[in-house]
Design a protein around this motif. Structure first.
Motif, PDB file in Angstrom:
ATOM      1  N   VAL A 108       0.827  -1.209   0.000  1.00  0.00           N
ATOM      2  CA  VAL A 108       0.000   0.000   0.000  1.00  0.00           C
ATOM      3  C   VAL A 108       0.860   1.258   0.000  1.00  0.00           C
ATOM      4  O   VAL A 108       0.602   2.217  -0.746  1.00  0.00           O
ATOM      5  N   VAL A 109       1.904   1.255   0.829  1.00  0.00           N
ATOM      6  CA  VAL A 109       2.764   2.437   0.905  1.00  0.00           C
ATOM      7  C   VAL A 109       3.437   2.710  -0.436  1.00  0.00           C
ATOM      8  O   VAL A 109       3.419   3.841  -0.954  1.00  0.00           O
ATOM      9  N   ALA A 153       2.581   1.676  -3.420  1.00  0.00           N
ATOM     10  CA  ALA A 153       1.593   2.029  -4.445  1.00  0.00           C
ATOM     11  C   ALA A 153       1.096   3.442  -4.244  1.00  0.00           C
ATOM     12  O   ALA A 153       0.943   4.212  -5.216  1.00  0.00           O
ATOM     13  N   THR A 154       0.835   3.824  -2.996  1.00  0.00           N
ATOM     14  CA  THR A 154       0.323   5.177  -2.725  1.00  0.00           C
ATOM     15  C   THR A 154       1.331   6.242  -3.121  1.00  0.00           C
ATOM     16  O   THR A 154       0.986   7.258  -3.741  1.00  0.00           O
ATOM     17  N   ILE A 155       2.600   6.016  -2.750  1.00  0.00           N
ATOM     18  CA  ILE A 155       3.620   7.003  -3.077  1.00  0.00           C
ATOM     19  C   ILE A 155       3.801   7.118  -4.588  1.00  0.00           C
ATOM     20  O   ILE A 155       3.935   8.222  -5.143  1.00  0.00           O
ATOM     21  N   VAL A 208       1.625   6.635  -6.806  1.00  0.00           N
ATOM     22  CA  VAL A 208       0.462   7.295  -7.399  1.00  0.00           C
ATOM     23  C   VAL A 208       0.458   8.778  -7.088  1.00  0.00           C
ATOM     24  O   VAL A 208       0.164   9.625  -7.949  1.00  0.00           O
ATOM     25  N   THR A 209       0.785   9.146  -5.825  1.00  0.00           N
ATOM     26  CA  THR A 209       0.679  10.544  -5.399  1.00  0.00           C
ATOM     27  C   THR A 209       1.924  11.360  -5.713  1.00  0.00           C
ATOM     28  O   THR A 209       1.877  12.575  -5.752  1.00  0.00           O
ATOM     29  N   PHE A 220       3.615   6.896   6.842  1.00  0.00           N
ATOM     30  CA  PHE A 220       2.679   6.704   5.737  1.00  0.00           C
ATOM     31  C   PHE A 220       1.916   7.996   5.432  1.00  0.00           C
ATOM     32  O   PHE A 220       1.910   8.494   4.300  1.00  0.00           O
ATOM     33  N   VAL A 222       1.863  10.714   2.326  1.00  0.00           N
ATOM     34  CA  VAL A 222       0.594  10.945   1.610  1.00  0.00           C
ATOM     35  C   VAL A 222       0.147  12.394   1.751  1.00  0.00           C
ATOM     36  O   VAL A 222      -0.343  13.011   0.785  1.00  0.00           O
TER      37      VAL A 222
END
Length: 955
Positions: A271-272, A274-276, A278-279, A743, A747
């Protein structure tokens, strides 16, 4: 020459005549086996030895310690951390890799050492076997190694011998065999060569002797029917070797936590990253590597690597406390298991009782007396039952005289002894006979009796006669020159009596008097007392030949005096301990090889069951099992006293209780208890009276043989469980705070002013800072919480259910809430220091407004928040201010952590290593205020929970 055997398989030798058994086995009852035949049988059947357990290589034992899911997770963390250290340039030492590796290695070595102790269990069984045995071969008695005894050998048994193999008795002269270690029978068993009418339980097979038991008295001969693993001792060894030792509830729970954390770690990493991705606009390879390393670092940070070590240390401290109370724990995780025990299955002899036979009642024609005091110490009173007054020659002269003759006669027709050795009394011989010496000393007539009589001859006790007599020279001027004194089974002795002693007179024993005596015997038997009667015959003329036959012929025209009731008394502290166990919601079950009536009496006296409650024998349990598993399961739920049970029955009872959701502690001291001790959730062996086998099979040993120590251990176990929950709540919520900080810091970087102008990824915390937080707060405070004093009466609550989780849903909510608060206040510190973001801080708080200052503030807030959390996590519902100063170790760990954090922030060399800059006094105050939010939020939640618990339940 030995006759040709028709078969070597004897299905049940107890129901066959001894001559028939010998014929089937090809044994000549006069000359035994020939040497050649014995050698052939030894070659065919193998040595008379127990099979040793399969040896497992040391490397396999070490690897077995690494299969725990949490340990596997830590091994993965080692590999990942090492790769990350290499990718980052291998600067400095890989501290995280070293720390985690040391933890894993220490736990593996500890587990290996614990398991090494258990390997001697079956070997200890072999050590109990006789080193040599006397057998008849080629017509002559000879001593041979016990390992060379074969089926069909004619064993010669004498007092003090250890029986070398299972055998069918051919002859017996007053033969008594101590079988407590195998059957649980509290006193030596009188053997009788006569065949039994039907198969029966192990303890009632009077015509058999068993390997590993000891001859307490008399002599005999027996034909060997089984050797090695085919003996009853071998069956126990087989049960022990095949019994699977179940993991403790704590082991199962920690295993579950390890699996769950493994899943969480993978999810966090994915998740970490993937989130980074993406953002953030990561375009370069270096940026991608940084993101991947961040995900890995967070995943490793989520694992409480100190958990196994802290758990081991906390359990070890509990073990030390128990050792000071007389309980030696061999397996660390078993300490907590005692706290969750719902059933304690206990042997009777030596565990709940003193294993010292005691005369409790004496009944004569003039009345009845009860003797106080227990065991071999002759301290106690002789009191008249009618008026509860002490018995004296002045108040009740007739009754006193009769009681003195009964106890003195029992001490004369006796081969045991009782002597004082310093401050203790030492008994030798049959426990039942010793009981007469103890009782006579309580009455105070021992010296006068010893001065009056001198033994001139003996007629030994035999199973056929059920009597023992001694010929005594009587020096009293008013008496005859000699007296024959006899004690034995009341019904047999009455048949030899023609008169009865009533006060100072001797009167004829008519039918009405006989019926009264037998009625009194039945009443004593109903009280679970073993009965023996005493009679005598004055002799003015003696036969010319005083051999046994001539003296036995004098056992007639006896004068009956009275009957005694004897029992192995309960331990006085056991009743209190059982009551405390019941208060704690723990059921106590007695499982013994003794007589059902005796077991029921002792269980009633101790408060295990109500007097008159149902007692189930091993044979009856088999009958119930034949009706189906549901019937057997229901019987085990309803019945708390089991008698005349075999070793397999003990395992069955333990397994049925466990299948019913119970957490079972099993106590015992004999070989017959060993398989059940191993099968139970926790096995408790007696340290003084326990056999080596039971001690090796158990996970805890009572050094004082005191059942009450088990209750102390339960209390200790419950306290340890509470403390485990405390530091688990603390560790998991603190690690969750680190994850939340990093995290959401990534974000929400743009929201809190952490984003860079060129789009480069900026981390709220450095990897070294995360490592420091884990080292600082996951050790000292967590260890201190492991010795936190109890805040409530732990024995007033029910034991936790077998399916109740150490980390339940409410704790997970606590973990998530506290972790979120830690993450929020840490990121708020960054927002206050850096320009921009949600909050525009004043210059005094912002200082230079640099990234290093912001990270230092967040770093400090997170450390302080975890220290506040240590106090908040001490209870789920009790305020942190309750008993705030009770745990001095927690205060010491907190103060030390604060001092170290100040040094990391303000010492230049440490600041360079950890990426920190000095904070101003105002910034420190802000950090403390932000960190304390964890405490206030937790206090509000506890206040709500306490209020909710006080609300009336709704349908």
């Amino acid at each position: 020459m030995s006759p040709e055997p028709s078969t070597t398989e004897i299905p049940d030798a107890s129901v066959l005549d001894a001559r028939d058994v010998a014929r089937r086995l090809g044994t000549d009852l006069a000359s035994g086996l020939s040497s050649a035949e014995a050698a052939a049988r030894l070659e065919r059947d193998g040595a008379n030895e127990l099979e040793p357990p399969e040896r497992i290589p040391a490397w396999r034992k070490v690897l077995a310690q690494l299969r725990d899911p949490l340990v596997v997770l830590l091994l993965v963390a080692i590999a990942v951390s090492f790769v990350a250290w290499v990718v980052e340039g291998a600067h400095g030492a890989p501290f995280e890799v070293i720390v985690i590796a040391v933890i894993v290695a220490a736990n593996a070595l500890l587990g290996y050492a614990q398991e090494a102790r258990a390997e001697a269990a079956v070997a200890a069984l072999a050590d109990m076997s006789a080193a040599h045995a006397t057998v008849v071969r080629d017509g002559e008695p000879r001593s041979v190694p016990a390992s060379e005894v074969v089926v069909g050998d004619l064993l010669v048994l004498g007092e003090g011998d250890t029986v070398a193999a299972d055998a069918r008795l051919v002859s017996a002269a007053a033969l008594r065999v101590a079988e407590a270690s195998l059957t649980g029978e509290s006193e030596p068993v009188l053997k009788d060569p006569a065949p039994l009418p039907a198969p029966t339980s192990l303890g009632d097979r009077l015509c058999l002797v068993f390997s590993g038991t000891a001859v307490a008295q008399g002599s005999g001969r027996a034909v060997v029917t089984a050797t090695g693993m085919r003996t009853e001792m071998g069956h126990v060894a087989d049960l022990l070797a095949t019994t699977v030792e179940e993991p403790t509830p704590l082991q199962r729970e920690i295993s579950g936590v390890g699996k769950m954390l493994g899943t969480v770690v993978v999810v966090i990493a994915v998740v970490v990253v993937a989130t980074i991705l993406v953002t953030s606009h990561v375009r370069t390879l270096d940026g991608l590597v940084t993101v991947l390393l961040l995900g890995v670092s967070l995943a490793v940070a989520a694992v409480p690597e100190g958990l196994p070590a802290i758990l081991s240390v906390v359990l070890a401290l509990g073990v030390q406390r128990l050792a000071r109370r007389g309980a030696i724990v061999k397996k660390l995780s078993s300490v907590e298991t005692l706290g969750s025990a719902t059933v304690i299955c206990s042997d009777k002899t030596g565990t709940l009782t003193r294993s010292e036979m005691t005369v409790e009642r004496v009944v004569t024609a003039s009345g009845e007396v009860v003797l106080t005091g227990e065991g071999y110490s002759p301290e106690g009173q002789v009191r008249v039952v009618d008026d509860d007054a002490p018995l004296t020659p002045e108040t009740r002269p007739d009754l006193f005289r009769e009681v003195a003759i009964v106890l003195g006669g029992g001490s004369l027709a006796n081969d045991s002894s009782l002597r004082r050795d310093g401050d203790r009394w030492v008994a030798q011989g049959d426990p039942t006979e010793v009981a007469f010496h103890v009782a006579e000393r309580k009455l105070g007539t021992t010296e006068s009796r010893a001065a009056r009589f001198e033994r001139r001859g003996t007629v030994p006790f035999t199973s056929e006669r059920k009597l023992m007599s001694t010929l005594e020279a009587d020096s009293a001027p008013e008496a005859a020159d000699h007296a024959l004194v006899t004690k034995g089974a009341p019904d047999v002795l009455l048949g030899r009596c023609t008169h009865q002693r009533v006060g100072g007179s001797v009167v004829p024993l008519d039918d009405a008097a006989r019926e009264r005596v037998l009625a009194e015997v039945d009443r004593l038997s109903d009280m679970a007392l073993r009965t023996l009667a005493v009679a005598y015959r004055p002799l003015r003329e003696l036969p010319a030949d005083l051999d046994d036959g001539a003296l036995a012929a004098l056992e007639r025209e006896l004068v009956y005096v009275g009957t005694v009731g004897i029992i192995d008394p309960p331990r006085p502290e056991a009743a209190t301990a059982i009551a405390e166990a019941h208060r704690a919601g723990i059921r106590v079950v007695m499982i013994t090889g003794d007589h059902p009536r005796t077991a029921g009496r002792i269980a009633g006296d101790l408060g295990i069951v109500e007097p008159g409650a149902r007692t189930l024998t091993g044979t009856e349990l088999d009958e119930v099992a034949a009706r189906g598993p549901d019937a057997e399961a229901q019987a085990v739920r309803d019945v708390s006293v089991y008698a005349r049970v075999a070793p397999r029955h003990k395992i069955e009872i333990v397994d049925l209780l466990q299948a019913d959701g119970e957490t079972v502690a099993m106590t015992g001291d004999g070989v017959n208890d060993a398989p059940a001790l191993k099968s139970a959730d926790i096995g408790v062996a007696m340290g003084i009276t326990g056999t080596e086998v039971s001690k090796q099979s158990a996970t805890m040993i009572l050094a004082d043989d005191n059942f009450a120590t088990i209750v102390d251990a339960v209390r200790e176990g419950r306290g340890i469980f509470d403390n485990i929950r405390k530091f688990l709540r603390f560790l998991l919520s603190s690690n969750m705070g680190e994850v939340a900080t990093v995290f959401f810091g990534v974000v929400l970087a743009g929201v809190i002013g952490l984003a860079s102008d060129d789009g480069t990824l900026v981390l709220p915390l450095l990897a070294t800072q995360i490592l420091w937080i884990n080292l600082l707060t996951d050790t000292g405070p967590a260890l201190a919480m492991g010795v936190d004093p109890a805040t409530e009466d732990m024995m007033a609550r029910r034991p936790r259910r077998r399916d109740e989780r150490v980390i339940d849903g409410r704790m997970w909510r606590d973990v998530l809430v506290v972790g979120a608060v830690m993450g929020a206040v840490s990121l708020l510190a960054i927002d206050l220091v850096l320009p921009g973001g949600l909050v525009e801080a004043s210059g005094a708080v912002a200082g230079a407004g640099t990234l290093d200052a912001a990270r230092t503030a967040a770093f400090t807030v997170l450390v302080l928040a975890q220290l506040f959390n240590a106090f908040a996590a001490r209870s789920e519902t009790v305020s942190a201010f309750h008993g705030l100063l009770a745990n001095r170790w927690l205060w010491g760990a907190t103060i030390l952590a604060v001092v170290l954090q100040v040094l990391v922030v303000h010492v230049p060399a440490l600041g360079e290593a950890f990426g920190t800059v000095p904070l101003t006094g105002t910034q420190w105050l802000v950090c403390v205020a932000l960190a304390s939010a964890v405490l206030w939020v937790t206090e509000l939640r506890k206040l709500f929970l306490r209020a909710a618990d006080r609300r009336p339940a709704r349908a």
